[in-house]
Motif scaffolding. Sequence first.
Motif, mmCIF file in Angstrom:
data_model
loop_
_atom_site.group_PDB
_atom_site.id
_atom_site.type_symbol
_atom_site.label_atom_id
_atom_site.label_comp_id
_atom_site.label_asym_id
_atom_site.label_seq_id
_atom_site.Cartn_x
_atom_site.Cartn_y
_atom_site.Cartn_z
ATOM 1 N N ASP A 140 53.907 21.132 25.526
ATOM 2 C CA ASP A 140 53.867 22.573 25.786
ATOM 3 C C ASP A 140 55.195 23.262 25.492
ATOM 4 N N GLY A 141 56.010 22.638 24.665
ATOM 5 C CA GLY A 141 57.314 23.201 24.337
ATOM 6 C C GLY A 141 57.407 23.606 22.883
ATOM 7 N N CYS A 142 58.585 23.433 22.319
ATOM 8 C CA CYS A 142 58.857 23.926 20.971
ATOM 9 C C CYS A 142 59.759 22.952 20.223
ATOM 10 N N LEU A 143 59.448 22.728 18.973
ATOM 11 C CA LEU A 143 60.284 21.935 18.077
ATOM 12 C C LEU A 143 60.829 22.857 17.001
ATOM 13 N N VAL A 144 62.142 22.859 16.858
ATOM 14 C CA VAL A 144 62.798 23.641 15.815
ATOM 15 C C VAL A 144 63.321 22.669 14.760
ATOM 16 N N LEU A 145 62.877 22.846 13.527
ATOM 17 C CA LEU A 145 63.420 22.088 12.397
ATOM 18 C C LEU A 145 64.435 22.980 11.701
ATOM 19 N N ASP A 146 65.694 22.595 11.773
ATOM 20 C CA ASP A 146 66.775 23.378 11.173
ATOM 21 C C ASP A 146 67.064 22.826 9.780
ATOM 22 N N LEU A 147 66.737 23.614 8.765
ATOM 23 C CA LEU A 147 66.922 23.196 7.373
ATOM 24 C C LEU A 147 68.163 23.824 6.728
ATOM 25 N N ALA A 148 69.068 24.355 7.531
ATOM 26 C CA ALA A 148 70.233 25.060 6.988
ATOM 27 C C ALA A 148 71.047 24.197 6.023
ATOM 28 N N ALA A 149 71.135 22.914 6.274
ATOM 29 C CA ALA A 149 71.948 22.037 5.416
ATOM 30 C C ALA A 149 71.147 21.409 4.288
ATOM 31 N N THR A 150 69.859 21.668 4.248
ATOM 32 C CA THR A 150 68.989 21.022 3.265
ATOM 33 C C THR A 150 69.101 21.715 1.912
ATOM 34 N N THR A 151 69.456 20.934 0.903
ATOM 35 C CA THR A 151 69.599 21.485 -0.438
ATOM 36 C C THR A 151 68.535 20.972 -1.402
ATOM 37 N N PHE A 152 67.778 19.957 -0.969
ATOM 38 C CA PHE A 152 66.764 19.381 -1.851
ATOM 39 C C PHE A 152 65.548 18.960 -1.033
ATOM 40 N N CYS A 153 64.369 19.269 -1.553
ATOM 41 C CA CYS A 153 63.115 18.850 -0.933
ATOM 42 C C CYS A 153 62.135 18.526 -2.047
#
Length: 118
Positions: A41-54
């Motif tokens: 019942d909470g929240c997951l934050v995926l922080d992609l600020a440092a991601t340069t490739f996907c």
Amino acid sequence: MSSDLEPHGRIGVVRLGDALDWSTAPDVRTMVSTMWDDLADGCLVLDLAATTFCDSTGLGTLVSICTDSGERGVRLIVAAPPPSVLRMLRITGLTAFFELYDSAEDALRSARTGRRPG
């Protein structure tokens, strides 16, 4: 890549590294899977600020986490996705499935207050 849980709330943050691809996806999935019980019942934050490739495996990982979060009743927020990831989400029609914020700060503010965009 790192993760943490807020001590007074059910908010988890996963800060991804420079690549979300075939070589890092298993570690991301493992890290997220260890957090599910604490995020009920909470929240997951995926922080992609440092991601340069996907790559496609990374995109599949995001979709998998989105599906898992929905099944567990956990709100998923994607913070600071780089232009390349946003483009992939738009091209594949997946933007509607993700709650997106320009920064981790905005995402965490929304997670803490329960406010959603719109």
